[in-house]
Write a protein that holds these residues in place. Structure first.
Motif, short mmCIF file in Angstrom:
data_model
loop_
_atom_site.label_atom_id
_atom_site.label_comp_id
_atom_site.label_asym_id
_atom_site.label_seq_id
_atom_site.Cartn_x
_atom_site.Cartn_y
_atom_site.Cartn_z
N SER A 28 0.83 -1.20 0.00
CA SER A 28 0.00 0.00 0.00
C SER A 28 0.87 1.25 0.00
O SER A 28 1.89 1.31 0.67
CB SER A 28 -0.90 0.00 1.25
OG SER A 28 -1.57 1.24 1.37
N LEU A 29 0.44 2.27 -0.75
CA LEU A 29 1.13 3.56 -0.75
C LEU A 29 0.73 4.41 0.45
O LEU A 29 1.34 5.44 0.71
CB LEU A 29 0.80 4.34 -2.03
CG LEU A 29 1.49 3.89 -3.32
CD1 LEU A 29 0.87 4.60 -4.51
CD2 LEU A 29 2.98 4.14 -3.25
N GLY A 30 -0.29 3.99 1.18
CA GLY A 30 -0.83 4.77 2.29
C GLY A 30 -2.34 4.83 2.14
O GLY A 30 -2.95 3.96 1.52
N LYS A 31 -2.95 5.85 2.69
CA LYS A 31 -4.38 6.08 2.50
C LYS A 31 -4.54 7.23 1.51
O LYS A 31 -3.93 8.28 1.65
CB LYS A 31 -5.05 6.42 3.83
CG LYS A 31 -5.07 5.25 4.80
CD LYS A 31 -5.83 5.61 6.07
CE LYS A 31 -5.88 4.41 7.01
NZ LYS A 31 -6.59 4.72 8.27
N MET A 32 -5.37 7.00 0.49
CA MET A 32 -5.46 7.95 -0.61
C MET A 32 -6.40 9.11 -0.29
O MET A 32 -7.50 8.92 0.23
CB MET A 32 -5.92 7.23 -1.88
CG MET A 32 -5.92 8.09 -3.12
SD MET A 32 -6.06 7.10 -4.63
CE MET A 32 -4.34 7.00 -5.10
N VAL A 33 -5.94 10.33 -0.61
CA VAL A 33 -6.74 11.54 -0.45
C VAL A 33 -7.36 11.93 -1.78
O VAL A 33 -8.55 12.23 -1.87
CB VAL A 33 -5.87 12.69 0.10
CG1 VAL A 33 -6.69 13.98 0.22
CG2 VAL A 33 -5.27 12.31 1.46
N ASN A 34 -6.56 11.92 -2.84
CA ASN A 34 -7.08 12.21 -4.18
C ASN A 34 -6.13 11.63 -5.22
O ASN A 34 -4.99 11.28 -4.91
CB ASN A 34 -7.30 13.71 -4.41
CG ASN A 34 -6.04 14.52 -4.18
OD1 ASN A 34 -4.98 14.19 -4.70
ND2 ASN A 34 -6.14 15.58 -3.41
N VAL A 35 -6.61 11.54 -6.46
CA VAL A 35 -5.79 11.04 -7.56
C VAL A 35 -6.18 11.76 -8.84
O VAL A 35 -7.34 12.16 -9.02
CB VAL A 35 -5.96 9.51 -7.73
CG1 VAL A 35 -7.39 9.16 -8.18
CG2 VAL A 35 -4.94 8.95 -8.71
N ASP A 36 -5.18 11.96 -9.71
CA ASP A 36 -5.43 12.56 -11.02
C ASP A 36 -4.56 11.80 -12.02
O ASP A 36 -3.34 11.76 -11.87
CB ASP A 36 -5.06 14.04 -11.00
CG ASP A 36 -5.25 14.70 -12.36
OD1 ASP A 36 -6.10 14.24 -13.14
OD2 ASP A 36 -4.53 15.68 -12.65
N VAL A 37 -5.19 11.19 -13.00
CA VAL A 37 -4.48 10.51 -14.07
C VAL A 37 -4.69 11.32 -15.35
O VAL A 37 -5.80 11.39 -15.87
CB VAL A 37 -4.96 9.05 -14.26
CG1 VAL A 37 -4.26 8.41 -15.44
CG2 VAL A 37 -4.71 8.25 -12.99
N SER A 38 -3.62 11.96 -15.82
CA SER A 38 -3.68 12.81 -17.00
C SER A 38 -3.02 12.08 -18.15
O SER A 38 -1.84 11.71 -18.06
CB SER A 38 -2.97 14.13 -16.72
OG SER A 38 -2.96 14.95 -17.86
N ILE A 39 -3.76 11.86 -19.23
CA ILE A 39 -3.28 11.06 -20.35
C ILE A 39 -2.91 11.96 -21.54
O ILE A 39 -3.67 12.87 -21.89
CB ILE A 39 -4.35 10.04 -20.78
CG1 ILE A 39 -4.67 9.09 -19.62
CG2 ILE A 39 -3.90 9.26 -22.00
CD1 ILE A 39 -3.47 8.35 -19.06
N ASP A 40 -1.76 11.68 -22.13
CA ASP A 40 -1.34 12.36 -23.35
C ASP A 40 -1.61 11.45 -24.54
O ASP A 40 -1.40 10.24 -24.45
CB ASP A 40 0.16 12.67 -23.32
CG ASP A 40 0.54 13.55 -22.13
OD1 ASP A 40 -0.25 14.45 -21.79
OD2 ASP A 40 1.62 13.33 -21.55
N SER A 41 -2.06 12.03 -25.63
CA SER A 41 -2.25 11.25 -26.85
C SER A 41 -1.59 11.97 -28.01
O SER A 41 -1.34 13.18 -27.95
CB SER A 41 -3.73 11.02 -27.14
OG SER A 41 -4.42 12.25 -27.25
N SER A 42 -1.29 11.24 -29.05
CA SER A 42 -0.63 11.82 -30.21
C SER A 42 -1.56 12.81 -30.91
O SER A 42 -2.78 12.79 -30.71
CB SER A 42 -0.22 10.71 -31.18
OG SER A 42 -1.37 10.00 -31.61
N ASP A 43 -0.98 13.67 -31.71
CA ASP A 43 -1.78 14.60 -32.49
C ASP A 43 -2.66 13.84 -33.49
O ASP A 43 -2.36 12.70 -33.85
CB ASP A 43 -0.88 15.57 -33.26
CG ASP A 43 -0.12 16.50 -32.33
OD1 ASP A 43 -0.62 16.75 -31.21
OD2 ASP A 43 0.98 16.95 -32.71
#
Length: 200
Positions: A28-43
């Motif tokens: 476990s990384l700990g207890k989660m407060v928030n998460v954001d997964v930002s994805i990049d895609s090709s042009d």
């Protein structure tokens, strides 16, 4: 569908041999407060025919995982940042004999990791748990920031940031997910995919 929570951040060390990915040494990384997964895609890669777009293609090209947890423990820091530790030796005034020192130096080897977490959501009045796995990622060394305590406690969290990439399987997966009717099942899925032994 509305997202109403996030929990159970997990990690495991990534390894690959002949296109087969395995995980080990996770937890476990700990207890989660928030998460954001930002994805990049090709042009946009557009193909034109009859004076208009007939086909287009966009590919995953990377991304960033950012999360805040309640704590970043000594053991987790050592595992996810590739740190070594050493005994303190005798220091006047130090009586905590079990404490070890984490070393950030030229020998630090940041490991590839698999990451997982659970998003709690409400679908037509029914609560469900969506388990998400990022198959290959690498953390950056987190910043150190803190604010002095005043009349009231200002709760401060640990921010982690990792680069998301494709794994080394034949189809180069970068994310897997499954949605369950209980959080326990979602966590069991994460533990299974990341090869994490359940802690009772």
């Amino acid at each position: 569908m509305a997202k109403i929570g996030v929990s159970k951040p997990k990690f495991a060390k990534y390894s690959e041999s002949n296109g087969v990915v395995t995980y080990s040494g996770g937890g476990s990384l700990g207890k989660m407060v928030n998460v954001d997964v930002s994805i990049d895609s090709s042009d946009d890669n557009n193909f034109y025919a009859d004076n208009g777009i007939a086909e287009t293609d966009r590919q995953f090209s990377g991304g960033t995982f950012t999360a805040n947890t309640d704590d970043l423990s000594h053991e987790v820091s050592k595992a996810i940042l590739g740190l070594k530790e050493q005994e303190l030796g005798e220091i006047a005034g130090v009586t905590d004999t079990e404490v070890k020192e984490l070393i950030y130096d030229d020998d630090q080897a940041m490991p590839y990791l698999g990451l997982g977490f659970i998003i709690k959501k409400k679908v037509k009045g029914v609560t469900k748990w969506r388990a998400v796995i990022l198959t290959k990622a690498m953390f950056s060394v987190p910043n150190d920031a803190a604010t002095t305590q005043g009349e009231t406690i200002d709760w401060q969290t640990e921010e982690l940031s990792a680069t998301i990439m494709r794994d080394d399987t034949e189809k180069h997966a970068w994310k897997k997910e499954a949605t369950f009717t209980t959080e326990a099942q979602a966590e069991a899925y994460l533990n299974n995919r990341l090869n994490i032994a359940e802690v009772s």
